[in-house]
Design a protein around this motif. Sequence first.
Motif, PDB file in Angstrom:
ATOM      1  N   MET A  35       0.816  -1.194   0.000  1.00 14.62           N
ATOM      2  CA  MET A  35       0.000   0.000   0.000  1.00 14.62           C
ATOM      3  C   MET A  35       0.859   1.256   0.000  1.00 14.62           C
ATOM      4  O   MET A  35       0.517   2.263  -0.580  1.00 14.62           O
ATOM      5  CB  MET A  35      -0.919   0.022   1.216  1.00 14.62           C
ATOM      6  CG  MET A  35      -1.902   1.191   1.191  1.00 14.62           C
ATOM      7  SD  MET A  35      -2.868   1.345   2.690  1.00 14.62           S
ATOM      8  CE  MET A  35      -1.761   2.296   3.706  1.00 14.62           C
TER       9      MET A  35
ATOM     10  N   LEU B 215       0.530   4.579  -2.269  1.00 12.70           N
ATOM     11  CA  LEU B 215       0.380   5.916  -1.704  1.00 12.70           C
ATOM     12  C   LEU B 215       1.440   6.872  -2.232  1.00 12.70           C
ATOM     13  O   LEU B 215       1.152   8.012  -2.572  1.00 12.70           O
ATOM     14  CB  LEU B 215       0.472   5.857  -0.181  1.00 12.70           C
ATOM     15  CG  LEU B 215      -0.797   5.528   0.593  1.00 12.70           C
ATOM     16  CD1 LEU B 215      -0.506   5.555   2.079  1.00 12.70           C
ATOM     17  CD2 LEU B 215      -1.914   6.470   0.252  1.00 12.70           C
TER      18      LEU B 215
ATOM     19  N   MET C 120       0.559   7.794  -5.758  1.00 15.00           N
ATOM     20  CA  MET C 120      -0.592   8.698  -5.804  1.00 15.00           C
ATOM     21  C   MET C 120      -0.201  10.100  -5.348  1.00 15.00           C
ATOM     22  O   MET C 120      -0.586  11.103  -5.950  1.00 15.00           O
ATOM     23  CB  MET C 120      -1.723   8.157  -4.919  1.00 15.00           C
ATOM     24  CG  MET C 120      -3.009   8.975  -5.015  1.00 15.00           C
ATOM     25  SD  MET C 120      -4.285   8.367  -3.878  1.00 15.00           S
ATOM     26  CE  MET C 120      -4.507   6.706  -4.512  1.00 15.00           C
ATOM     27  N   THR C 121       0.594  10.171  -4.270  1.00 14.25           N
ATOM     28  CA  THR C 121       1.026  11.468  -3.763  1.00 14.25           C
ATOM     29  C   THR C 121       1.861  12.202  -4.804  1.00 14.25           C
ATOM     30  O   THR C 121       1.678  13.398  -5.054  1.00 14.25           O
ATOM     31  CB  THR C 121       1.843  11.298  -2.473  1.00 14.25           C
ATOM     32  OG1 THR C 121       1.057  10.604  -1.507  1.00 14.25           O
ATOM     33  CG2 THR C 121       2.255  12.646  -1.907  1.00 14.25           C
TER      34      THR C 121
ATOM     35  N   ASP D 131      -3.719  -1.986   6.148  1.00 13.80           N
ATOM     36  CA  ASP D 131      -3.971  -0.556   6.349  1.00 13.80           C
ATOM     37  C   ASP D 131      -3.806  -0.179   7.813  1.00 13.80           C
ATOM     38  O   ASP D 131      -3.163   0.821   8.149  1.00 13.80           O
ATOM     39  CB  ASP D 131      -5.397  -0.202   5.908  1.00 13.80           C
ATOM     40  CG  ASP D 131      -5.623  -0.340   4.419  1.00 13.80           C
ATOM     41  OD1 ASP D 131      -4.659  -0.175   3.658  1.00 13.80           O
ATOM     42  OD2 ASP D 131      -6.771  -0.622   4.025  1.00 13.80           O
TER      43      ASP D 131
ATOM     44  N   ALA E 209      -2.733   8.303   4.413  1.00  9.52           N
ATOM     45  CA  ALA E 209      -2.948   6.860   4.540  1.00  9.52           C
ATOM     46  C   ALA E 209      -4.353   6.550   5.042  1.00  9.52           C
ATOM     47  O   ALA E 209      -4.959   5.547   4.643  1.00  9.52           O
ATOM     48  CB  ALA E 209      -1.914   6.256   5.483  1.00  9.52           C
TER      49      ALA E 209
ATOM     50  N   ALA F 163      -6.600   6.790   2.152  1.00 11.03           N
ATOM     51  CA  ALA F 163      -6.401   5.628   1.287  1.00 11.03           C
ATOM     52  C   ALA F 163      -7.081   4.392   1.870  1.00 11.03           C
ATOM     53  O   ALA F 163      -7.636   3.568   1.144  1.00 11.03           O
ATOM     54  CB  ALA F 163      -4.914   5.368   1.095  1.00 11.03           C
TER      55      ALA F 163
ATOM     56  N   GLN G 116     -10.528   3.686   1.026  1.00 13.21           N
ATOM     57  CA  GLN G 116     -10.713   3.153  -0.324  1.00 13.21           C
ATOM     58  C   GLN G 116     -11.507   4.113  -1.214  1.00 13.21           C
ATOM     59  O   GLN G 116     -12.395   3.718  -1.968  1.00 13.21           O
ATOM     60  CB  GLN G 116     -11.397   1.782  -0.269  1.00 13.21           C
ATOM     61  CG  GLN G 116     -10.583   0.738   0.477  1.00 13.21           C
ATOM     62  CD  GLN G 116     -11.253  -0.613   0.542  1.00 13.21           C
ATOM     63  OE1 GLN G 116     -12.025  -0.977  -0.351  1.00 13.21           O
ATOM     64  NE2 GLN G 116     -10.971  -1.369   1.588  1.00 13.21           N
TER      65      GLN G 116
ATOM     66  N   ARG H 121     -10.603   7.182  -3.856  1.00 13.15           N
ATOM     67  CA  ARG H 121      -9.559   7.958  -4.542  1.00 13.15           C
ATOM     68  C   ARG H 121      -9.809   9.454  -4.418  1.00 13.15           C
ATOM     69  O   ARG H 121      -8.864  10.235  -4.293  1.00 13.15           O
ATOM     70  CB  ARG H 121      -9.489   7.555  -6.018  1.00 13.15           C
ATOM     71  CG  ARG H 121      -8.298   8.183  -6.722  1.00 13.15           C
ATOM     72  CD  ARG H 121      -8.056   7.632  -8.103  1.00 13.15           C
ATOM     73  NE  ARG H 121      -6.835   8.167  -8.668  1.00 13.15           N
ATOM     74  CZ  ARG H 121      -5.630   7.651  -8.488  1.00 13.15           C
ATOM     75  NH1 ARG H 121      -5.498   6.566  -7.756  1.00 13.15           N
ATOM     76  NH2 ARG H 121      -4.557   8.212  -9.013  1.00 13.15           N
TER      77      ARG H 121
ATOM     78  N   SER I 266      -8.627  10.518  -1.056  1.00  9.71           N
ATOM     79  CA  SER I 266      -7.162  10.479  -1.037  1.00  9.71           C
ATOM     80  C   SER I 266      -6.584  11.699  -1.746  1.00  9.71           C
ATOM     81  O   SER I 266      -5.625  12.320  -1.271  1.00  9.71           O
ATOM     82  CB  SER I 266      -6.654   9.198  -1.700  1.00  9.71           C
ATOM     83  OG  SER I 266      -7.065   8.057  -0.970  1.00  9.71           O
TER      84      SER I 266
END
Length: 263
Positions: free
Chosen positions: A1, A5, A8-9, A136, A166, A169, A172, A174, A177
């Motif tokens: 994960m 992350l 995505m960041t 998670d 986190a 995330a 779940q 997006r 996030s």
Amino acid sequence: MRDVLSTMTRDVLFGPLDTPGRTEAVVNRLRTAVALGVLADGVQLPSEVDLAAQFNVAPGTLREALSTLREEGIVETRRGRGGGSFVRVPEALHVTHASALLASMSPPEFRDLSDWRTAIAGAAAELAAERASDQDVGHLGSLAGSLAAAEDEAAARRFDSRFHIALAAAAQSRRLSTEAINLQVTYAPMLALVYADPAVRKEGADRLAEVVDCVRTGDAEGARRVVTELTSGTARRLSRLRARSAPAGTQAGEPAGIGEEAR
């Protein structure tokens, strides 16, 4: 994960700007990438042409942003073979940027942004309690522990930011996030000011540990409540700092309750 992350960041921080042409927006994105550790000390930035394309800004705008970062000591440019722009992390970066950001906001703007942060964190915590995997929960617990062990405000701000990303995330979602990451640009830098106090770092870590326990046991209402209390308390602390540093006569527009002592 954690790899997801990080990707995505990075995608959010280096994605196209909604308001192309704003030098300040580019500067804030790059500052945040440094503060979160997405860009480590000594890392070489992409070429000006490539970086401008990523942000969807004109090359001239990108050059202005890099010039500002050079003046702040965040970027060092080397000429000649093997040259380019390289990241530097000055010790005073976090506090200086945080103070300037807080001072630049009007009371209504600060209140609105604080409310948005609380809403995003609350929704993320509630959904995480319903949807988070064991992995998670383990990652969230590790980040809360890292905040407890943080030795200065820069590290504490970084782990707090990573925790909230986190948490979103783990929900779940997006969209949540993405908003959590965007808040690292617009709000989270100011956390360095409150985390300068070791007692506040300990309190923050304890509250994040409570959130993790709620997520682990599926207590959605409790997770939302603890996160809301934490983020609201942070907003009150920041508001007091802002009121203390503001010139005389500029606090009249401060909303009721925002500048009160946290209880």
